[in-house]
Design a protein around this motif. Structure first.
Motif, PDB file in Angstrom:
ATOM      1  N   GLN A   3       0.843  -1.190   0.000  1.00 54.22           N
ATOM      2  CA  GLN A   3       0.000   0.000   0.000  1.00 54.22           C
ATOM      3  C   GLN A   3       0.877   1.238   0.000  1.00 54.22           C
ATOM      4  N   LEU A   4       0.479   2.203  -0.832  1.00 54.97           N
ATOM      5  CA  LEU A   4       1.228   3.452  -0.964  1.00 54.97           C
ATOM      6  C   LEU A   4       0.304   4.612  -0.621  1.00 54.97           C
ATOM      7  N   VAL A   5       0.773   5.487   0.256  1.00 55.47           N
ATOM      8  CA  VAL A   5      -0.039   6.626   0.669  1.00 55.47           C
ATOM      9  C   VAL A   5       0.765   7.908   0.463  1.00 55.47           C
ATOM     10  N   GLU A   6       0.257   8.751  -0.447  1.00 57.32           N
ATOM     11  CA  GLU A   6       0.926  10.024  -0.735  1.00 57.32           C
ATOM     12  C   GLU A   6       0.406  11.127   0.163  1.00 57.32           C
ATOM     13  N   SER A   7       1.240  12.121   0.381  1.00 56.52           N
ATOM     14  CA  SER A   7       0.830  13.320   1.113  1.00 56.52           C
ATOM     15  C   SER A   7       1.705  14.483   0.660  1.00 56.52           C
ATOM     16  N   GLY A   8       1.269  15.698   1.008  1.00 52.64           N
ATOM     17  CA  GLY A   8       2.076  16.883   0.712  1.00 52.64           C
ATOM     18  C   GLY A   8       1.561  17.726  -0.426  1.00 52.64           C
ATOM     19  N   GLY A   9       0.457  17.303  -1.048  1.00 53.33           N
ATOM     20  CA  GLY A   9      -0.082  18.088  -2.137  1.00 53.33           C
ATOM     21  C   GLY A   9      -0.741  19.366  -1.661  1.00 53.33           C
ATOM     22  N   GLY A  10      -1.082  20.224  -2.619  1.00 49.69           N
ATOM     23  CA  GLY A  10      -1.747  21.459  -2.253  1.00 49.69           C
ATOM     24  C   GLY A  10      -1.660  22.502  -3.338  1.00 49.69           C
ATOM     25  N   LEU A  11      -1.954  23.727  -2.951  1.00 54.81           N
ATOM     26  CA  LEU A  11      -1.945  24.876  -3.853  1.00 54.81           C
ATOM     27  C   LEU A  11      -0.708  25.710  -3.563  1.00 54.81           C
ATOM     28  N   VAL A  12       0.002  26.088  -4.623  1.00 56.49           N
ATOM     29  CA  VAL A  12       1.215  26.884  -4.470  1.00 56.49           C
ATOM     30  C   VAL A  12       1.311  27.860  -5.635  1.00 56.49           C
ATOM     31  N   GLN A  13       1.941  28.984  -5.396  1.00 54.88           N
ATOM     32  CA  GLN A  13       2.138  29.963  -6.468  1.00 54.88           C
ATOM     33  C   GLN A  13       3.315  29.553  -7.351  1.00 54.88           C
ATOM     34  N   ALA A  14       3.286  29.987  -8.567  1.00 59.67           N
ATOM     35  CA  ALA A  14       4.396  29.723  -9.480  1.00 59.67           C
ATOM     36  C   ALA A  14       5.696  30.229  -8.871  1.00 59.67           C
ATOM     37  N   GLY A  15       6.742  29.406  -9.019  1.00 61.27           N
ATOM     38  CA  GLY A  15       8.030  29.724  -8.417  1.00 61.27           C
ATOM     39  C   GLY A  15       8.221  29.142  -7.037  1.00 61.27           C
ATOM     40  N   GLY A  16       7.154  28.642  -6.447  1.00 61.03           N
ATOM     41  CA  GLY A  16       7.216  28.077  -5.105  1.00 61.03           C
ATOM     42  C   GLY A  16       7.692  26.643  -5.094  1.00 61.03           C
ATOM     43  N   SER A  17       7.679  26.060  -3.909  1.00 58.63           N
ATOM     44  CA  SER A  17       8.173  24.697  -3.703  1.00 58.63           C
ATOM     45  C   SER A  17       7.173  23.881  -2.900  1.00 58.63           C
ATOM     46  N   LEU A  18       7.210  22.584  -3.122  1.00 61.10           N
ATOM     47  CA  LEU A  18       6.448  21.630  -2.328  1.00 61.10           C
ATOM     48  C   LEU A  18       7.270  20.360  -2.219  1.00 61.10           C
ATOM     49  N   ARG A  19       7.023  19.597  -1.158  1.00 60.52           N
ATOM     50  CA  ARG A  19       7.629  18.279  -1.051  1.00 60.52           C
ATOM     51  C   ARG A  19       6.530  17.239  -0.847  1.00 60.52           C
ATOM     52  N   LEU A  20       6.518  16.277  -1.744  1.00 59.69           N
ATOM     53  CA  LEU A  20       5.589  15.160  -1.624  1.00 59.69           C
ATOM     54  C   LEU A  20       6.267  14.011  -0.901  1.00 59.69           C
ATOM     55  N   SER A  21       5.464  13.283  -0.144  1.00 53.33           N
ATOM     56  CA  SER A  21       5.935  12.069   0.531  1.00 53.33           C
ATOM     57  C   SER A  21       5.043  10.907   0.141  1.00 53.33           C
ATOM     58  N   CYS A  22       5.632   9.735   0.131  1.00 54.67           N
ATOM     59  CA  CYS A  22       4.868   8.510  -0.142  1.00 54.67           C
ATOM     60  C   CYS A  22       5.386   7.435   0.809  1.00 54.67           C
ATOM     61  N   GLN A 116      -3.045   6.492  -4.397  1.00 51.98           N
ATOM     62  CA  GLN A 116      -4.299   7.107  -4.821  1.00 51.98           C
ATOM     63  C   GLN A 116      -4.084   8.455  -5.495  1.00 51.98           C
ATOM     64  N   GLY A 117      -2.936   9.038  -5.287  1.00 58.52           N
ATOM     65  CA  GLY A 117      -2.638  10.318  -5.909  1.00 58.52           C
ATOM     66  C   GLY A 117      -2.874  11.492  -4.982  1.00 58.52           C
ATOM     67  N   THR A 118      -2.135  12.561  -5.232  1.00 54.06           N
ATOM     68  CA  THR A 118      -2.298  13.798  -4.476  1.00 54.06           C
ATOM     69  C   THR A 118      -2.255  14.970  -5.457  1.00 54.06           C
ATOM     70  N   GLN A 119      -3.167  15.921  -5.272  1.00 55.48           N
ATOM     71  CA  GLN A 119      -3.318  17.024  -6.217  1.00 55.48           C
ATOM     72  C   GLN A 119      -2.307  18.133  -5.931  1.00 55.48           C
ATOM     73  N   ILE A 120      -1.644  18.567  -6.989  1.00 53.69           N
ATOM     74  CA  ILE A 120      -0.793  19.751  -6.947  1.00 53.69           C
ATOM     75  C   ILE A 120      -1.382  20.775  -7.901  1.00 53.69           C
ATOM     76  N   THR A 121      -1.631  21.980  -7.394  1.00 57.68           N
ATOM     77  CA  THR A 121      -2.122  23.058  -8.233  1.00 57.68           C
ATOM     78  C   THR A 121      -1.167  24.232  -8.107  1.00 57.68           C
ATOM     79  N   VAL A 122      -0.644  24.670  -9.249  1.00 58.29           N
ATOM     80  CA  VAL A 122       0.290  25.793  -9.274  1.00 58.29           C
ATOM     81  C   VAL A 122      -0.402  26.968  -9.948  1.00 58.29           C
ATOM     82  N   SER A 123      -0.573  28.042  -9.210  1.00 62.54           N
ATOM     83  CA  SER A 123      -1.250  29.219  -9.748  1.00 62.54           C
ATOM     84  C   SER A 123      -0.233  30.188 -10.345  1.00 62.54           C
ATOM     85  N   SER A 124      -0.655  30.875 -11.383  1.00 62.07           N
ATOM     86  CA  SER A 124       0.252  31.815 -12.062  1.00 62.07           C
ATOM     87  C   SER A 124       0.181  33.191 -11.442  1.00 62.07           C
TER      88      SER A 124
END
Length: 124
Positions: A3-22, A116-124
């Motif tokens: 079983q694989l469980v992702e986390s760390g997704g979210g909304l971020v502005q362009a140029g920003g950073s995120l770290r996903l974990s599984c 199951q996947g995690t959503q990343i949204t990058v806004s301009s």
């Protein structure tokens, strides 16, 4: 069964950073090749990054090379995706995948288990 469980997704502005974990279940995580794939709205799922069971060899899609870094912590049964300099075109659902043969391949059919996947949204 893994079983694989992702986390760390979210909304971020362009140029920003995120770290996903599984986080993976199973006692032989250190033997798995691990990867991140992504699927943007209306598009096919595509390869983003992979890491071999040994952790010493990594692969990246050209679109993320130099911006994303895949790593693993076998003591925690966890694979990470550090994403820097994010762009609106990085917006997608990100999936973690495990390859029991450990090769860390780039093709989807090589992978045996998926999160199951995690959503990343990058806004301009």
């Amino acid at each position: 069964q893994v079983q694989l469980v992702e986390s760390g997704g979210g909304l971020v502005q362009a140029g920003g950073s995120l770290r996903l974990s599984c986080v993976a279940s199973g006692r032989t995580f250190s033997h798995y090749g691990m990867a991140w794939f992504r699927q943007a709205p209306g598009k096919e799922r595509e390869f983003a990054a992979a890491i071999r069971w040994s952790g010493g060899i990594t692969y990246y899609a050209d679109s993320v090379k130099g911006r994303f870094t895949i790593s693993r912590d076998d003591a925690k049964n966890t694979v990470y995706l550090q994403m820097n300099s994010l762009k609106p075109e990085d917006t997608a659902v990100y999936y973690c995948a495990a390859d029991l043969w450990g090769t860390g391949a780039t093709a989807q059919y090589e992978y045996d288990y998926w999160g199951q996947g995690t959503q990343i949204t990058v806004s301009s």
